[in-house]
Write a protein that holds these residues in place. Sequence first.
Motif, PDB file in Angstrom:
ATOM      1  N   UNK A 167       0.826  -1.107   0.032  1.00  0.00           N
ATOM      2  CA  UNK A 167      -0.026   0.003  -0.143  1.00  0.00           C
ATOM      3  C   UNK A 167       1.144   1.196   0.029  1.00  0.00           C
ATOM      4  N   UNK A 168       1.618   1.591  -1.193  1.00  0.00           N
ATOM      5  CA  UNK A 168       2.520   2.840  -1.385  1.00  0.00           C
ATOM      6  C   UNK A 168       1.691   4.045  -0.962  1.00  0.00           C
ATOM      7  N   UNK A 169       0.270   4.115  -1.172  1.00  0.00           N
ATOM      8  CA  UNK A 169      -0.382   5.321  -0.995  1.00  0.00           C
ATOM      9  C   UNK A 169      -0.426   6.416  -1.922  1.00  0.00           C
ATOM     10  N   UNK A 170      -0.880   7.585  -1.625  1.00  0.00           N
ATOM     11  CA  UNK A 170      -1.183   8.627  -2.497  1.00  0.00           C
ATOM     12  C   UNK A 170       0.076   9.037  -3.342  1.00  0.00           C
ATOM     13  N   UNK A 171      -0.322   9.399  -4.425  1.00  0.00           N
ATOM     14  CA  UNK A 171       0.836  10.041  -5.225  1.00  0.00           C
ATOM     15  C   UNK A 171       1.191  11.369  -4.693  1.00  0.00           C
ATOM     16  N   UNK A 172       2.044  11.218  -3.465  1.00  0.00           N
ATOM     17  CA  UNK A 172       2.736  12.480  -3.055  1.00  0.00           C
ATOM     18  C   UNK A 172       4.115  12.429  -2.811  1.00  0.00           C
ATOM     19  N   UNK A 173       4.731  13.155  -3.415  1.00  0.00           N
ATOM     20  CA  UNK A 173       6.395  13.319  -3.529  1.00  0.00           C
ATOM     21  C   UNK A 173       6.887  13.221  -2.371  1.00  0.00           C
ATOM     22  N   UNK A 202      -2.397   4.911  -5.931  1.00  0.00           N
ATOM     23  CA  UNK A 202      -1.537   5.797  -6.887  1.00  0.00           C
ATOM     24  C   UNK A 202       0.031   5.842  -6.871  1.00  0.00           C
ATOM     25  N   UNK A 203       0.618   5.845  -5.789  1.00  0.00           N
ATOM     26  CA  UNK A 203       2.003   5.799  -5.611  1.00  0.00           C
ATOM     27  C   UNK A 203       3.004   4.724  -6.244  1.00  0.00           C
ATOM     28  N   UNK A 204       2.004   3.650  -6.848  1.00  0.00           N
ATOM     29  CA  UNK A 204       2.601   2.520  -7.283  1.00  0.00           C
ATOM     30  C   UNK A 204       3.433   2.965  -8.676  1.00  0.00           C
ATOM     31  N   UNK A 205       2.840   3.898  -9.336  1.00  0.00           N
ATOM     32  CA  UNK A 205       3.422   4.342 -10.640  1.00  0.00           C
ATOM     33  C   UNK A 205       4.842   4.900 -10.377  1.00  0.00           C
ATOM     34  N   UNK A 206       4.830   6.358  -9.570  1.00  0.00           N
ATOM     35  CA  UNK A 206       6.003   6.643  -9.390  1.00  0.00           C
ATOM     36  C   UNK A 206       7.389   5.815  -8.806  1.00  0.00           C
ATOM     37  N   UNK A 207       6.582   5.150  -7.922  1.00  0.00           N
ATOM     38  CA  UNK A 207       7.674   4.325  -7.110  1.00  0.00           C
ATOM     39  C   UNK A 207       8.031   3.083  -8.182  1.00  0.00           C
ATOM     40  N   UNK A 208       7.375   2.575  -9.030  1.00  0.00           N
ATOM     41  CA  UNK A 208       7.922   1.728 -10.241  1.00  0.00           C
ATOM     42  C   UNK A 208       8.865   2.438 -10.984  1.00  0.00           C
ATOM     43  N   UNK A 209       8.617   3.551 -11.331  1.00  0.00           N
ATOM     44  CA  UNK A 209       9.661   4.369 -12.130  1.00  0.00           C
ATOM     45  C   UNK A 209      10.810   4.543 -11.700  1.00  0.00           C
ATOM     46  N   UNK A 210      11.132   4.662 -10.221  1.00  0.00           N
ATOM     47  CA  UNK A 210      12.123   4.993  -9.714  1.00  0.00           C
ATOM     48  C   UNK A 210      12.922   3.713  -9.263  1.00  0.00           C
TER      49      UNK A 210
END
Length: 289
Positions: free
Chosen positions: A49-55, A84-92
Amino acid sequence: MCGMNDFPTGEAMVLTPLVRRVLAPNPSPYTYSGTQTYIVGHGSVVVIDPGPDDQHHIDAILRATAGEEIAYISCTHTHRDHSPATRPLKEATAARIVGCAPLVLDDSGPRADEAFDRAYAPDHVLGDGESVSGPRWTLQAVATPGHTSNHLCLALLEEKALFTGDHVMAWSTSVVSPPDGDMAAYMASLELLMGRDDVIYYPAHGDPIERPQRFARGLLGHRKQREGQILRLVGRGTGEIPVMVSHMYKGLDPRLTGAAGRSVLAHLIDLRDRGVVREHQDSWELIET
């Protein structure tokens, strides 16, 4: 066991040899102190559960796992405070997104909690009983529909711990909001947990839950009490949901009125499907037997 007030957002807290927790900065009437992201394992880890897309939160997860590999990102369900944080976390990190199935659904009434994450795209959907693993840890999917139809709990087999998402929380009962939220499925999922041998629950919101089977039994009893209240009110001719909410939820935070109404509706749909009540115009009535 440390409580919610013992750590701030953005800092990793060690809970057990295998489990760390990072609190997202998204408190609300529906998320309590915020979404709790869990990191399982060491060296090669899974983020739950990485959570919201919050930097700020994404940066906190990356700081907590510095020098480690995030092999998997796993979600219990796809409300916007969870996935939503799945996407930026996967990119990183190039981690694989595994866990619940994607689900996009517009509610038929006012939202009682966060809307669905339309962009969630898992690399692999975990079926009930399926697992992923890393060094000294195994995470197994436990299908628990009810809060949402795609909801999973995730069992850490080595510690007999269960990450319960929004299915079981210590601070509040779960919102069950039709048409996707299903009270009969939610009750059945609670019954399922009562038959397991987990020793602790880690919810996405609120403190860890010790003596978990007893807690799940209490939630089941609470829902049955609510059902009894509804039947008594409908039997007295009080069949409008807003009126039922006013009778059943004394002193409720006005911001939670919508959630209460959706849960009452979920109970009524379950009772309707069991042939106990029927809908008539904007009200509900008992079916005479």
